[in-house]
Scaffold this active site. Structure first.
Site, PDB file in Angstrom:
ATOM      1  N   ASP A 152      11.267 -51.584  74.133  1.00 21.53           N
ATOM      2  CA  ASP A 152      10.861 -50.914  73.875  1.00 21.53           C
ATOM      3  C   ASP A 152      10.849 -50.525  75.516  1.00 21.53           C
ATOM      4  OD1 ASP A 152      10.576 -49.765  71.405  1.00 21.53           O
ATOM      5  OD2 ASP A 152       8.615 -50.434  71.317  1.00 21.53           O
ATOM      6  N   ARG A 153      10.432 -49.782  76.240  1.00 26.48           N
ATOM      7  CA  ARG A 153      10.187 -48.860  77.583  1.00 26.48           C
ATOM      8  C   ARG A 153       9.153 -50.063  77.706  1.00 26.48           C
ATOM      9  NH1 ARG A 153      10.036 -42.796  80.305  1.00 26.48           N
ATOM     10  NH2 ARG A 153      10.104 -43.715  82.433  1.00 26.48           N
TER      11      ARG A 153
END
Length: 333
Positions: A152-153
């Protein structure tokens, strides 16, 4: 990839590029046709890519093919002329800024890097570029650089990039067959019960009205539920800080046996112990207080990764220590 010398494709209408005939090289061998096209038809929407495959405009060795056909060395792929908007074309021509990342391991087969929080792994969904695009710009001589998996970012930590297609397929097979060991460090609200060591709850992925992707715990009889298993070990506890309005917290070692979207975040939140700083499934009031204390990110870090080296077969264990902003928060001076 090379263009066929002497090929004479039909002339395209004015304003359209010409048909291209592309020969598949060793670096692209074994790749699905849809992924091959997405890589070589820069800026063309995926929906259009699938449309030109279905219509027969894309051909391999002059024959019709499907999206899941694997290209092989020496195959000649017909790429039809495609038109993209000026805006998309301008974006495709504007390269991502070159950037190198902290390296944990690198050889001729793979790169293991320590991804910082706040950086997407690839462009898309409103993000112009990510780690892989920046890395390719920083290494123009590298013919092949592909993500092995995703983070995930807002998650920091270990990310694998393959430098050869053989390494990519070998490593992805390990992830798919659950032969890797993936352990994260997560700080959650409250005191995690020491006897709560396994979360075995199916997850259901869905889209909100605004198109945002979300995941929730569901029941075993949900046909769209995916079995998801998370192992939890308490590493330490962080006492409440009353003066700062912060509750007690628990630092967990979280090992995932399945790799579902947002699995750790949703599983931990479902037990009443959301990850600190999680802007989708967390305690939003607490997150606001934390931001005022300069804790502006989600406390989730891909800490340890174990896998078999794609060439030697040796078991590799990598560790990415907590970045300073997380380490300082759980162990203030």
């Amino acid at each position: 990839m090379k263009h066929i010398i002497g090929a004479k494709p039909p002339t395209a209408p004015a304003g359209l590029p010409a048909v291209r005939l592309v020969e598949v090289d060793a670096d692209s061998a074994g790749q699905r046709l849809d992924n091959f096209l997405i890589r070589h038809l820069k800026g063309v929407p995926k929906t259009h890519v699938y449309r030109i495959i279905r219509s027969g405009e894309v051909r391999i060795n002059k024959g019709r093919v499907s999206a899941d056909t694997r290209v092989e060395v020496g195959d000649v792929v017909r790429l039809p002329p495609v038109r993209i908007s000026d805006k998309v074309a301008e974006k495709a021509e504007r390269p991502a800024p070159a950037r190198e990342f902290p390296i944990l391991l690198e050889d001729e087969h793979l790169i293991a890097l320590d991804k910082p929080a706040g950086v997407a792994v690839h462009g898309g969904s409103g993000v112009s570029f990510g780690v892989i695009e920046q890395l390719r710009q920083a290494r123009p001589a590298s013919k092949f650089l592909e993500l092995v998996h995703r983070l995930d970012r807002e998650t920091s930590g270990i990310l694998l990039v393959a430098k050869k297609r053989s390494a990519l397929t070998h490593l992805q097979d390990q992830f798919r067959e659950r032969e890797t060991g993936k352990t994260y460090l997560a700080l959650v609200t409250g005191t995690w019960p020491a006897n709560k060591k396994v979360i075995d709850l199916p997850l259901h992925k869905y889209l909100q009205a605004d198109g945002e992707r979300r995941v929730r715990v569901t029941t075993a009889d949900d046909p769209d539920g995916m079995r998801s298993i998370t192992l939890v070990k308490v590493r330490s506890t962080v006492p409440a800080r009353a003066a700062q309005g912060l509750p007690a917290m628990s630092l967990l070692e979280v090992t995932i046996k399945t790799g579902r979207t947002h699995q750790i975040r949703v599983h931990l939140a479902s037990q009443g112990h959301a990850i600190v700083g999680d802007d989708k499934y967390g305690d939003f009031d607490l997150n606001k207080r934390l931001q005022k204390l300069s804790m502006k990110r989600m406390f989730l870090h891909a800490w340890r990764l174990q896998f078999n080296h794609p060439a030697s077969g040796e078991r590799v264990q990598l560790i990415a220590e907590l970045p300073p902003e997380l380490a300082d928060f759980v162990s203030p001076a």
